[in-house]
Design an enzyme around this catalytic site. Sequence first.
Site, mmCIF file in Angstrom:
data_model
loop_
_atom_site.group_PDB
_atom_site.id
_atom_site.type_symbol
_atom_site.label_atom_id
_atom_site.label_comp_id
_atom_site.label_asym_id
_atom_site.label_seq_id
_atom_site.Cartn_x
_atom_site.Cartn_y
_atom_site.Cartn_z
ATOM 1 N N GLY A 1 3.403 4.297 3.024
ATOM 2 C CA GLY A 1 3.613 4.489 4.247
ATOM 3 C C GLY A 1 2.381 4.067 5.245
ATOM 4 O O GLY A 1 2.710 3.591 6.093
ATOM 5 N N LYS B 1 -8.038 4.999 -3.445
ATOM 6 C CA LYS B 1 -8.438 5.397 -4.345
ATOM 7 C C LYS B 1 -7.807 4.433 -5.703
ATOM 8 O O LYS B 1 -6.591 4.225 -5.459
ATOM 9 C CB LYS B 1 -8.384 6.935 -4.662
ATOM 10 C CG LYS B 1 -9.404 7.615 -4.030
ATOM 11 C CD LYS B 1 -9.153 9.090 -4.463
ATOM 12 C CE LYS B 1 -10.163 9.812 -3.540
ATOM 13 N NZ LYS B 1 -9.970 11.265 -3.851
ATOM 14 N N ARG C 1 13.333 5.948 9.318
ATOM 15 C CA ARG C 1 14.033 6.451 7.974
ATOM 16 C C ARG C 1 15.483 7.101 8.438
ATOM 17 O O ARG C 1 16.394 6.812 7.572
ATOM 18 C CB ARG C 1 13.378 7.756 7.492
ATOM 19 C CG ARG C 1 12.299 7.286 6.625
ATOM 20 C CD ARG C 1 11.501 8.324 5.956
ATOM 21 N NE ARG C 1 10.625 7.871 5.109
ATOM 22 C CZ ARG C 1 9.606 8.635 4.200
ATOM 23 N NH1 ARG C 1 9.668 10.159 4.386
ATOM 24 N NH2 ARG C 1 8.851 8.115 3.121
ATOM 25 N N GLY D 1 5.702 7.304 -2.188
ATOM 26 C CA GLY D 1 5.342 7.955 -3.451
ATOM 27 C C GLY D 1 6.693 7.269 -4.348
ATOM 28 O O GLY D 1 6.246 6.825 -5.763
HETATM 29 P P1 AMP Z 1 -3.872 5.014 0.013
HETATM 30 O O1 AMP Z 1 -2.885 6.361 0.442
HETATM 31 O O2 AMP Z 1 -4.429 5.238 -1.348
HETATM 32 O O3 AMP Z 1 -2.843 3.937 -0.021
HETATM 33 O O4 AMP Z 1 -4.901 5.130 0.907
HETATM 34 C C1 AMP Z 1 -4.874 4.839 2.366
HETATM 35 C C2 AMP Z 1 -6.085 5.226 3.308
HETATM 36 O O5 AMP Z 1 -7.040 4.380 2.401
HETATM 37 C C3 AMP Z 1 -6.202 5.151 4.424
HETATM 38 O O6 AMP Z 1 -6.444 6.283 5.167
HETATM 39 C C4 AMP Z 1 -7.540 4.026 4.498
HETATM 40 O O7 AMP Z 1 -8.286 4.751 5.685
HETATM 41 C C5 AMP Z 1 -8.217 4.524 3.266
HETATM 42 N N1 AMP Z 1 -9.052 3.551 3.107
HETATM 43 C C6 AMP Z 1 -9.125 2.359 2.954
HETATM 44 N N2 AMP Z 1 -10.169 1.134 2.822
HETATM 45 C C7 AMP Z 1 -11.168 2.464 2.439
HETATM 46 C C8 AMP Z 1 -12.744 2.705 2.444
HETATM 47 N N3 AMP Z 1 -13.197 1.077 2.310
HETATM 48 N N4 AMP Z 1 -13.132 3.497 2.425
HETATM 49 C C9 AMP Z 1 -12.687 4.712 2.507
HETATM 50 N N5 AMP Z 1 -11.225 4.886 2.705
HETATM 51 C C10 AMP Z 1 -10.585 3.704 2.762
#
Ligand code: AMP
Length: 401
Positions: free
Chosen positions: A356, A203, A37, A379
């Site tokens: 990120g 999620k 950055r 974000g």
């Molecule tokens: P996000 O911030 O929503 O992009 O999510 C990123 C996070 O999703 C990372 O820290 C991953 O460890 C988590 N992640 C990816 N796949 C899974 C899974 N199958 N179960 C739990 N966490 C997950």
Amino acid sequence: MEIFSIRDIDIDNKRVFIRCDFNVPKDEFGNISDDRRIRAALPTIRYCLDRDCKIILGSHFGRPKAGEWNEEKDSLKPIAKRLHSLLKMEIKMANDVVSDDTIKTAQNLQEGEILLLENLRYNPGETANDSEFASRLASMADVYINDAFGASHRKHASIFALPEHFKKGEKAAGFLMQKEVNFFDKMIKSPARPFVAVIGGSKVSGKLEAMLNLVDKVDKLVVGGGMAFTFLKALGHEVGNSLVEDDLIEDAKKVMQIAKDKGVKFYLPVDVVVASEFSEDATIKYLPIQEIPQTWMGLDVGPATNRLFRETLNDAQTILWNGPMGVYEMDKFSKGSTMMSHYIAESHATTVVGGGDTADVVQRAGDVDEMTFISTGGGASLELLEGKLLPGVEAVLKSRA
Ligand code: AMP
């Protein structure tokens, strides 16, 4: 989305305030662990130096609460040092943000000098979008430049209230900001097709709006990561202890229905790496999604899914990737994400990486140089994908400024 560029305005010899995003990660010893950055801000800073500007740099760092300032943890002093070694020139470090002394130092800067203000969030006026705080910042400069894409989704003083104090012709976006906005704008409005969006991460809730906005704009939507289990459950699969948001099952169905109605191809994992517990030491199995045991959880996509997902990318001309395919932080569950990074890097498409964690996967996989564009704002890029107008973009829009 037409925004004023720094090239559109006269900045020669002027006092220029550049809002940067120096919110870089640090390791446990307080060392900057990734200075992308900071390096990304250099083109705008150098452009101003070449035009004999007097430069004032402002950024936030972390999330210090007002009154809980931790000099060691939250100070921008390490940023000043890194800027010094990158630009090979003196960087004046202010003791604070908008004291009379600091304002005077800014007003007395000579041509080609740079002053870095302390962490903007040190002052409670920053997050409150306070106009009095903004007016003190404004008194330092003749020109306002926003180059802080990663902070532009926040209605904070240095992003929103501050440019209100500058007239048309006195405010614009820096090169980084312009590049980020142009990439996302072009990708969403006129992508080279087929356009494939690969969405993963933990999620559905965090990315539902972006998915709803994208689903009728892409040709294929590929869903992996933890969020895939909500979709799989919506289709009636047993997903065991995998991450599921039961309250979003109807929304997941809605996304799939829109895809079907619009003729958008929709892909989910066909097999997974399941583990007995959420741990690097857990026993693992590779199973088709039809066979996930009730007490196990899916933590990565499986080998058949990797091949399937690779096929979906074969004819892509534009690929957007946001969100890892599994718990990539643990080696055992990182393969799906690493393979996805390699597949995207190998493709001949225009490739845009947002978020990120996803940028981190690409870095670990050694594919950074192969991607067309890696966004510096998680974000902020997500909100652009949701179709929102970011406050920082709004402030420098040609139609508004
Ligand atoms: P996000 O911030 O929503 O992009 O999510 C990123 C996070 O999703 C990372 O820290 C991953 O460890 C988590 N992640 C990816 N796949 C899974 C899974 N199958 N179960 C739990 N966490 C997950």
